[in-house]
Write a protein that holds these residues in place. Sequence first.
Motif, PDB file in Angstrom:
ATOM      1  N   THR A  53       1.022  -1.436  -0.204  1.00  0.00           N
ATOM      2  CA  THR A  53       0.022  -0.141  -0.031  1.00  0.00           C
ATOM      3  C   THR A  53       1.092   1.353  -0.179  1.00  0.00           C
ATOM      4  O   THR A  53       2.349   1.115   0.298  1.00  0.00           O
ATOM      5  N   PRO A  54       0.310   2.600  -0.366  1.00  0.00           N
ATOM      6  CA  PRO A  54       0.980   3.622  -0.072  1.00  0.00           C
ATOM      7  C   PRO A  54       1.613   4.421   0.908  1.00  0.00           C
ATOM      8  O   PRO A  54       3.266   4.295   1.263  1.00  0.00           O
ATOM      9  N   GLY A  55       0.644   3.271   2.307  1.00  0.00           N
ATOM     10  CA  GLY A  55       1.365   3.534   3.252  1.00  0.00           C
ATOM     11  C   GLY A  55       2.494   2.932   3.897  1.00  0.00           C
ATOM     12  O   GLY A  55       3.699   3.059   4.679  1.00  0.00           O
ATOM     13  N   GLY A  56       2.166   1.760   3.919  1.00  0.00           N
ATOM     14  CA  GLY A  56       3.484   0.462   3.311  1.00  0.00           C
ATOM     15  C   GLY A  56       4.795   1.265   3.012  1.00  0.00           C
ATOM     16  O   GLY A  56       5.990   1.112   3.284  1.00  0.00           O
ATOM     17  N   ILE A  57       4.422   2.260   1.814  1.00  0.00           N
ATOM     18  CA  ILE A  57       5.463   2.051   0.933  1.00  0.00           C
ATOM     19  C   ILE A  57       6.265   3.168   1.921  1.00  0.00           C
ATOM     20  O   ILE A  57       7.853   3.115   1.383  1.00  0.00           O
ATOM     21  N   ALA A  58       5.127   4.486   1.905  1.00  0.00           N
ATOM     22  CA  ALA A  58       6.623   5.378   2.588  1.00  0.00           C
ATOM     23  C   ALA A  58       6.214   4.517   4.276  1.00  0.00           C
ATOM     24  O   ALA A  58       7.856   5.329   3.806  1.00  0.00           O
ATOM     25  N   TYR A  59       6.720   4.359   4.549  1.00  0.00           N
ATOM     26  CA  TYR A  59       7.575   4.266   5.993  1.00  0.00           C
ATOM     27  C   TYR A  59       8.515   3.020   6.014  1.00  0.00           C
ATOM     28  O   TYR A  59       9.588   2.842   6.316  1.00  0.00           O
ATOM     29  N   LYS A  60       8.712   1.983   4.730  1.00  0.00           N
ATOM     30  CA  LYS A  60       9.664   1.597   4.059  1.00  0.00           C
ATOM     31  C   LYS A  60      10.860   2.871   3.453  1.00  0.00           C
ATOM     32  O   LYS A  60      11.741   1.906   4.169  1.00  0.00           O
ATOM     33  N   LYS A  61       9.939   3.393   3.039  1.00  0.00           N
ATOM     34  CA  LYS A  61      10.983   4.162   2.742  1.00  0.00           C
ATOM     35  C   LYS A  61      11.624   5.235   4.069  1.00  0.00           C
ATOM     36  O   LYS A  61      13.541   5.274   3.947  1.00  0.00           O
ATOM     37  N   TRP A  62      10.830   5.679   4.705  1.00  0.00           N
ATOM     38  CA  TRP A  62      10.816   6.013   5.932  1.00  0.00           C
ATOM     39  C   TRP A  62      11.939   5.235   6.891  1.00  0.00           C
ATOM     40  O   TRP A  62      12.701   5.904   7.777  1.00  0.00           O
ATOM     41  N   GLU A  63      11.449   4.427   7.434  1.00  0.00           N
ATOM     42  CA  GLU A  63      12.786   2.932   7.839  1.00  0.00           C
ATOM     43  C   GLU A  63      14.723   3.175   6.840  1.00  0.00           C
ATOM     44  O   GLU A  63      15.206   2.485   8.100  1.00  0.00           O
ATOM     45  N   ALA A  64      14.060   3.242   5.495  1.00  0.00           N
ATOM     46  CA  ALA A  64      15.810   2.943   5.207  1.00  0.00           C
ATOM     47  C   ALA A  64      16.465   4.516   4.963  1.00  0.00           C
ATOM     48  O   ALA A  64      17.975   4.042   5.394  1.00  0.00           O
ATOM     49  N   SER A  65      15.610   4.972   5.611  1.00  0.00           N
ATOM     50  CA  SER A  65      16.087   6.777   5.796  1.00  0.00           C
ATOM     51  C   SER A  65      17.222   6.759   6.753  1.00  0.00           C
ATOM     52  O   SER A  65      17.134   6.405   7.938  1.00  0.00           O
ATOM     53  N   PRO A  66      17.981   7.923   6.266  1.00  0.00           N
ATOM     54  CA  PRO A  66      18.901   8.440   8.068  1.00  0.00           C
ATOM     55  C   PRO A  66      18.162   8.629   9.251  1.00  0.00           C
ATOM     56  O   PRO A  66      18.503   8.292   9.882  1.00  0.00           O
ATOM     57  N   GLU A  67      17.053   9.696   9.152  1.00  0.00           N
ATOM     58  CA  GLU A  67      16.760   9.634   9.916  1.00  0.00           C
ATOM     59  C   GLU A  67      15.746   8.607  10.385  1.00  0.00           C
ATOM     60  O   GLU A  67      15.682   8.362  11.529  1.00  0.00           O
ATOM     61  N   LYS A  69      16.899   5.419  10.456  1.00  0.00           N
ATOM     62  CA  LYS A  69      17.561   4.365  11.104  1.00  0.00           C
ATOM     63  C   LYS A  69      18.363   4.825  12.532  1.00  0.00           C
ATOM     64  O   LYS A  69      17.861   4.116  13.217  1.00  0.00           O
ATOM     65  N   ASN A  70      17.829   6.545  13.074  1.00  0.00           N
ATOM     66  CA  ASN A  70      18.688   7.239  14.241  1.00  0.00           C
ATOM     67  C   ASN A  70      17.558   6.460  14.970  1.00  0.00           C
ATOM     68  O   ASN A  70      17.200   7.021  15.831  1.00  0.00           O
ATOM     69  N   VAL A  71      16.484   6.944  14.246  1.00  0.00           N
ATOM     70  CA  VAL A  71      15.509   7.072  15.052  1.00  0.00           C
ATOM     71  C   VAL A  71      14.706   5.109  15.778  1.00  0.00           C
ATOM     72  O   VAL A  71      14.842   5.403  17.310  1.00  0.00           O
ATOM     73  N   LEU A  72      14.639   4.663  15.232  1.00  0.00           N
ATOM     74  CA  LEU A  72      15.034   3.125  14.819  1.00  0.00           C
ATOM     75  C   LEU A  72      16.088   2.464  15.821  1.00  0.00           C
ATOM     76  O   LEU A  72      15.831   2.252  17.086  1.00  0.00           O
ATOM     77  N   ALA A  73      17.365   2.754  16.136  1.00  0.00           N
ATOM     78  CA  ALA A  73      18.222   2.650  17.129  1.00  0.00           C
ATOM     79  C   ALA A  73      18.459   3.927  18.268  1.00  0.00           C
ATOM     80  O   ALA A  73      18.754   3.067  19.052  1.00  0.00           O
ATOM     81  N   SER A  74      18.243   4.433  17.927  1.00  0.00           N
ATOM     82  CA  SER A  74      17.434   4.995  19.611  1.00  0.00           C
ATOM     83  C   SER A  74      16.504   4.230  20.982  1.00  0.00           C
ATOM     84  O   SER A  74      16.425   4.198  21.751  1.00  0.00           O
ATOM     85  N   ALA A  75      15.288   3.925  19.312  1.00  0.00           N
ATOM     86  CA  ALA A  75      14.515   2.732  20.832  1.00  0.00           C
ATOM     87  C   ALA A  75      14.721   1.795  20.656  1.00  0.00           C
ATOM     88  O   ALA A  75      14.625   1.214  22.709  1.00  0.00           O
TER      89      ALA A  75
END
Length: 186
Positions: A53-67, A69-75
């Motif tokens: 879905t468009p939401g899923g694609i956008a989430y995957k892009k965000w997840e792969a972005s530096p921002e 990755k930084n948020v996921l690493a902090s969590a």
Amino acid sequence: MKKLIYALILSLVVVSGLVFANRETKNEIAKKSPPKPLSAAEREAAMKQWEATPGGIAYKKWEASPEGKNVLASAAKISNQVSAFTNMEAVVTSLSLPPGSRLGFGVMARINGEDYILSFGTENKRFFNFNNEFRQLHSLKVNDKIIIRSHVVSHAPKYSYPIVRGDYVEQDGKIIYKRAPSKGGC
């Protein structure tokens, strides 16, 4: 007089019929079993479908972005403490949440050198609300040192910081906030 008695009996029959019909409907709803949890294969298929879905694609892009990755690493840095519901030392860095935030009342806090959104939920703003659960949290100031515990750390592409749900806050050895247990839970 007879007409009055017949009218009362008729209305009694109608009301009792409505009550009986309503009771049967409630019993039918209660008899329905809760949905079965999805199997691993079903969950994986649902996840693949969502990722398309468009939401899923956008989430995957965000997840792969530096921002992302930084948020996921902090969590991930505090995930063990969150899982164990242990104390985390934090310093309040801001008394307001990022612009456009829809998380309710919260503050920004630094835990282990990383910034987090510390969210407490929506606040009831009544004129005479003397029993405001967030009253003591409003007394916090920037650079105050607090001890927090949480059951949940999450993230969203909309925010540049992980979101920590505030379940327990202590300042100078005094509890200033403790989330009430959810009603109807296990």
